[in-house]
Design an enzyme around this catalytic site. Structure first.
Site, PDB file in Angstrom:
ATOM      1  N   ASN A 122       0.798  -1.295  -0.076  1.00 40.90           N
ATOM      2  CA  ASN A 122       0.103  -0.088  -0.235  1.00 40.90           C
ATOM      3  C   ASN A 122       1.164   1.732   0.222  1.00 40.90           C
ATOM      4  O   ASN A 122       0.173   1.767  -0.104  1.00 40.90           O
ATOM      5  CB  ASN A 122      -0.669  -0.401   0.794  1.00 40.90           C
ATOM      6  CG  ASN A 122      -0.434  -0.396   2.516  1.00 40.90           C
ATOM      7  OD1 ASN A 122       0.503  -0.764   2.644  1.00 40.90           O
ATOM      8  ND2 ASN A 122      -0.877   0.513   3.396  1.00 40.90           N
ATOM      9  N   GLU A 181       4.309  -3.453  12.537  1.00 41.67           N
ATOM     10  CA  GLU A 181       3.550  -2.773  12.513  1.00 41.67           C
ATOM     11  C   GLU A 181       2.152  -2.766  11.705  1.00 41.67           C
ATOM     12  O   GLU A 181       2.202  -3.162  10.384  1.00 41.67           O
ATOM     13  CB  GLU A 181       4.348  -1.229  11.634  1.00 41.67           C
ATOM     14  CG  GLU A 181       3.551   0.153  11.087  1.00 41.67           C
ATOM     15  CD  GLU A 181       1.724   0.304  10.432  1.00 41.67           C
ATOM     16  OE1 GLU A 181       0.728  -0.023  11.694  1.00 41.67           O
ATOM     17  OE2 GLU A 181       2.464   0.864   9.948  1.00 41.67           O
ATOM     18  N   CYS A 237      -3.032   2.784   6.803  1.00 40.77           N
ATOM     19  CA  CYS A 237      -2.996   1.729   8.247  1.00 40.77           C
ATOM     20  C   CYS A 237      -3.397   2.245   9.339  1.00 40.77           C
ATOM     21  O   CYS A 237      -4.607   2.176  10.388  1.00 40.77           O
ATOM     22  CB  CYS A 237      -1.945   1.093   8.820  1.00 40.77           C
ATOM     23  SG  CYS A 237      -0.787   1.755   8.585  1.00 40.77           S
ATOM     24  N   GLU A 270       9.387   3.529  14.156  1.00 41.10           N
ATOM     25  CA  GLU A 270       9.452   3.516  13.121  1.00 41.10           C
ATOM     26  C   GLU A 270       9.517   5.380  13.239  1.00 41.10           C
ATOM     27  O   GLU A 270       8.937   5.529  12.895  1.00 41.10           O
ATOM     28  CB  GLU A 270       9.208   3.286  11.736  1.00 41.10           C
ATOM     29  CG  GLU A 270       8.851   1.473  11.803  1.00 41.10           C
ATOM     30  CD  GLU A 270       9.098   0.728  10.379  1.00 41.10           C
ATOM     31  OE1 GLU A 270       7.975   1.411  10.028  1.00 41.10           O
ATOM     32  OE2 GLU A 270       9.761   0.406  10.321  1.00 41.10           O
TER      33      GLU A 270
HETATM   34  P1  NAD Z   1      -1.269  -9.816   3.856  1.00 42.39           P
HETATM   35  O1  NAD Z   1      -0.387  -9.606   5.935  1.00 42.39           O
HETATM   36  O2  NAD Z   1      -1.573 -11.297   3.784  1.00 42.39           O
HETATM   37  O3  NAD Z   1      -0.010  -9.023   3.138  1.00 42.39           O
HETATM   38  C1  NAD Z   1       1.040  -8.188   3.436  1.00 42.39           C
HETATM   39  C2  NAD Z   1       1.893  -7.981   3.272  1.00 42.39           C
HETATM   40  O4  NAD Z   1       2.995  -8.799   4.092  1.00 42.39           O
HETATM   41  C3  NAD Z   1       2.164  -8.587   1.541  1.00 42.39           C
HETATM   42  O5  NAD Z   1       3.643  -7.426   0.671  1.00 42.39           O
HETATM   43  C4  NAD Z   1       2.812  -9.776   1.602  1.00 42.39           C
HETATM   44  O6  NAD Z   1       3.277 -10.214   0.824  1.00 42.39           O
HETATM   45  C5  NAD Z   1       3.036  -9.693   2.874  1.00 42.39           C
HETATM   46  N1  NAD Z   1       3.431 -11.333   3.811  1.00 42.39           N
HETATM   47  C6  NAD Z   1       1.952 -12.136   4.335  1.00 42.39           C
HETATM   48  N2  NAD Z   1       2.124 -13.077   4.013  1.00 42.39           N
HETATM   49  C7  NAD Z   1       4.203 -13.171   4.129  1.00 42.39           C
HETATM   50  C8  NAD Z   1       4.042 -14.611   4.982  1.00 42.39           C
HETATM   51  N3  NAD Z   1       4.048 -15.225   5.291  1.00 42.39           N
HETATM   52  N4  NAD Z   1       6.022 -14.146   5.450  1.00 42.39           N
HETATM   53  C9  NAD Z   1       6.251 -12.450   5.107  1.00 42.39           C
HETATM   54  N5  NAD Z   1       5.722 -12.091   4.497  1.00 42.39           N
HETATM   55  C10 NAD Z   1       4.138 -12.094   4.104  1.00 42.39           C
HETATM   56  O7  NAD Z   1      -2.153  -8.873   4.127  1.00 42.39           O
HETATM   57  P2  NAD Z   1      -3.107  -8.997   2.513  1.00 42.39           P
HETATM   58  O8  NAD Z   1      -3.961  -9.533   1.726  1.00 42.39           O
HETATM   59  O9  NAD Z   1      -2.479  -7.651   1.714  1.00 42.39           O
HETATM   60  O10 NAD Z   1      -4.091  -7.580   3.027  1.00 42.39           O
HETATM   61  C11 NAD Z   1      -4.662  -8.188   4.163  1.00 42.39           C
HETATM   62  C12 NAD Z   1      -5.081  -7.553   5.541  1.00 42.39           C
HETATM   63  O11 NAD Z   1      -3.864  -6.581   5.704  1.00 42.39           O
HETATM   64  C13 NAD Z   1      -5.458  -5.627   4.824  1.00 42.39           C
HETATM   65  O12 NAD Z   1      -6.829  -5.657   4.557  1.00 42.39           O
HETATM   66  C14 NAD Z   1      -5.401  -5.127   5.465  1.00 42.39           C
HETATM   67  O13 NAD Z   1      -5.966  -4.988   6.820  1.00 42.39           O
HETATM   68  C15 NAD Z   1      -3.507  -5.476   6.128  1.00 42.39           C
HETATM   69  N6  NAD Z   1      -2.940  -4.663   6.020  1.00 42.39           N
HETATM   70  C16 NAD Z   1      -2.343  -4.069   6.567  1.00 42.39           C
HETATM   71  C17 NAD Z   1      -0.957  -3.030   6.350  1.00 42.39           C
HETATM   72  C18 NAD Z   1      -0.088  -2.197   6.837  1.00 42.39           C
HETATM   73  O14 NAD Z   1       0.037  -0.298   6.799  1.00 42.39           O
HETATM   74  N7  NAD Z   1      -0.581  -2.530   8.274  1.00 42.39           N
HETATM   75  C19 NAD Z   1      -0.338  -3.231   5.333  1.00 42.39           C
HETATM   76  C20 NAD Z   1      -1.361  -4.261   4.632  1.00 42.39           C
HETATM   77  C21 NAD Z   1      -1.767  -5.206   5.122  1.00 42.39           C
END
Ligand code: NAD
Length: 479
Positions: free
Chosen positions: A155, A253, A287, A461
């Site tokens: 994002n 985070e 977030c 951070e």
């Molecule tokens: P996710 O947690 O599955 O993925 C977020 C990031 O983590 C992605 O870039 C993904 O490649 C990575 N990731 C996923 N599984 C991983 C693993 N086992 N090891 C290392 N990295 C991994 O989230 P998503 O499906 O992309 O989004 C779902 C929800 O996650 C969103 O609806 C939101 O609630 C949350 N999210 C939060 C943030 C934030 O800035 N805090 C960012 C993205 C998503």
């Protein structure tokens, strides 16, 4: 609308830009058009081992590089990011979808983090502690913790990598970063700027792959001494467990469900019009976004009308179009999630005041949505929506507003609007969040620590605090 070109995609390991070759690849898709922008090489286990070897070797050199020299390289990198900001912003809009103006702003703010931490590199100091025995010199030193494994989502493809890389590199750590596979070109462009600025080879690697395989392999390696992750709570918990198994510290985070308390004495225009702009910025995929608007009953109707009017006025479209204020969602997962959250809330009795549906045509577009009077049993009152849905609820007094604001396990951002100084102090004291905006929504700044409390994360951070996670204490007691 301008025609825009996308960059070729690589892995960046040990100073080498590696193309797909015989590796598996993943398509990178423009979320506004569904056009395939490029094929992303996915690292295999031998790529990851090469990255680990390079990070381990480069750490021994980088940790001994003078702080002033580390600072010079990071500042030169920041300058190149600024010079290239128009191109990098276009890459970001193509792959992530956000409006070009937001992408430009993000690239410039990412560059600011490198400049900030370049300066912090020169301020890492220690202490001389008086000893209880004569002739003994006691020194407390701060040293880089070691090679870092960092994981960032799609994002904020520039600023989230920047917060981690700038602090870690300034501290003298080497890094392997795995940015989100959906928006890889932006992070690669930052790495290119650092490479061109003279970052020694092996100090930074950028890899992509199957996220679970990559994180399991990197975190288990004895080379890695520190983990940093931004993303969802379930993945954060998983990585925290992996880090704990190797007794490695982790910075997390993990998102939020930002409450906004609007008191009857507030500047309603600022709270409502600014609130709609803030809620739908980044298509709500932020977030620290304001999600739950809790409004004192006396002004609830008035606030609702202004908020809905401001929401309806937002222009939704391709981020490359200069008129666009709200872009597409990042992927089909997000689109399905929005549809089911709205259906569930309406089924449970919420009032749908605007939006609530996909927008026809190509692209993952969802209309900015306002739900009022949502019952606590609805899923959206518990799950981070991470999309363009705002929730409005009335409250009667300070205590019930705070109870609702603090109800969830999240504790990232919270906001309050009031012209009463006593109320402002009370809510800022009692809101359970790591970042609080009073009478404003734009709260993030390079010089402030960015992070959550409760289940929203561990550590912060940015700011003077941001470098400490990448340093360890060592004392020397010399007779
Ligand atoms: P996710 O947690 O599955 O993925 C977020 C990031 O983590 C992605 O870039 C993904 O490649 C990575 N990731 C996923 N599984 C991983 C693993 N086992 N090891 C290392 N990295 C991994 O989230 P998503 O499906 O992309 O989004 C779902 C929800 O996650 C969103 O609806 C939101 O609630 C949350 N999210 C939060 C943030 C934030 O800035 N805090 C960012 C993205 C998503």
């Amino acid at each position: 609308m301008q025609t825009a070109t996308y960059d070729p995609l690589y892995l960046f390991i040990d100073g080498c830009w590696l193309d797909a070759g015989l590796r598996d690849t993943a398509a990178v898709v423009n979320p506004a058009t569904h056009a395939v922008l490029g094929r992303l090489p996915l690292a295999n286990l031998s790529d990851l081992d090469r990255a680990l070897r390079a990070a381990g070797q480069a750490f021994t050199v980088w940790r001994r590089t003078a702080p002033a020299e580390r600072a010079r390289i990071l500042k030169a990198g920041a300058e190149l990011m600024r010079e290239r900001s128009e191109h990098i912003a276009t890459l970001m809009t193509l792959e992530e979808g956000k409006p070009l103006a937001e992408s430009r702003d993000e690239v410039l703010r990412a560059a600011d983090y490198f400049e900030w931490f370049a300066e912090e590199a020169r301020r890492i100091d220690g202490r001389v502690v008086p000893a209880n025995r004569p002739g003994v010199l006691q020194l407390v030193k701060r040293e880089p913790i070691g090679p870092v494994a960092a994981f960032t989502p799609w994002n904020f493809p520039a600023i989230t990598p920047a917060r981690k890389l700038s602090a870690a590199l300034a501290a003298g750590c080497s890094v392997i970063i795995k940015p989100g596979e959906e928006s890889p070109a932006t992070a690669l462009a930052l790495a290119r700027a650092l490479d061109d600025a003279g970052l020694p080879k092996g100090v930074l690697q950028v890899v992509f792959g199957r996220p679970d395989e990559v994180s399991a392999h990197l975190i288990a390696s004895p080379v890695i001494r520190k983990v940093a992750f931004t993303g969802s709570m379930p993945v954060g918990r998983l990585l925290a467990g992996r880090a704990a198994a190797g007794v490695k510290p982790i910075t997390l985070e993990l998102g939020g469900h930002g409450p906004v308390l609007v008191f009857e004495d507030a500047d309603l225009e600022a709270a409502a019009v600014g609130g709609a702009a803030n809620r739908f910025r980044g298509t709500g995929q932020i977030c620290i976004s304001s999600t739950r608007f809790l409004v004192q009953r006396k002004v609830y109707q008035q606030f609702t009308e202004r908020f809905v009017a401001a929401t309806r006025a937002l222009v939704v479209g391709d981020g490359l179009d200069a008129a666009t204020q709200v872009g597409p969602l990042a992927n089909a997962r997000q689109l399905d999630k929005m549809t089911s959250l709205v259906e569930d809330a309406v089924l449970q009795g919420a009032r749908l005041l605007t939006g609530g549906h996909r927008i026809d045509g190509p692209g993952y577009f969802f209309a900015p949505t306002v739900l009022a009077d949502v019952p606590l049993s609805a899923r959206i009152m518990h799950e981070e929506p991470f999309g363009p849905i705002a929730v409005l609820l009335p409250f009667d007094g300070l205590e019930d507003a705070l109870e609702e604001a603090n109800r969830l396990p999240y504790g990232l951002s919270a906001y309050a609007f009031t012209t009463n100084a006593r109320t402002a102090i009370d809510v800022a004291d009692r809101l359970e969040a790591g970042m609080i905006g009073v009478n404003q929504y734009r709260i993030v700044a390079t010089e402030l620590p960015f992070g959550g409390i409760k289940e929203s994360g561990i550590g912060s951070e940015g700011g003077a605090e941001g470098i400490h996670h990448y340093l360890v204490n060592k004392f020397v007691s010399q007779a």
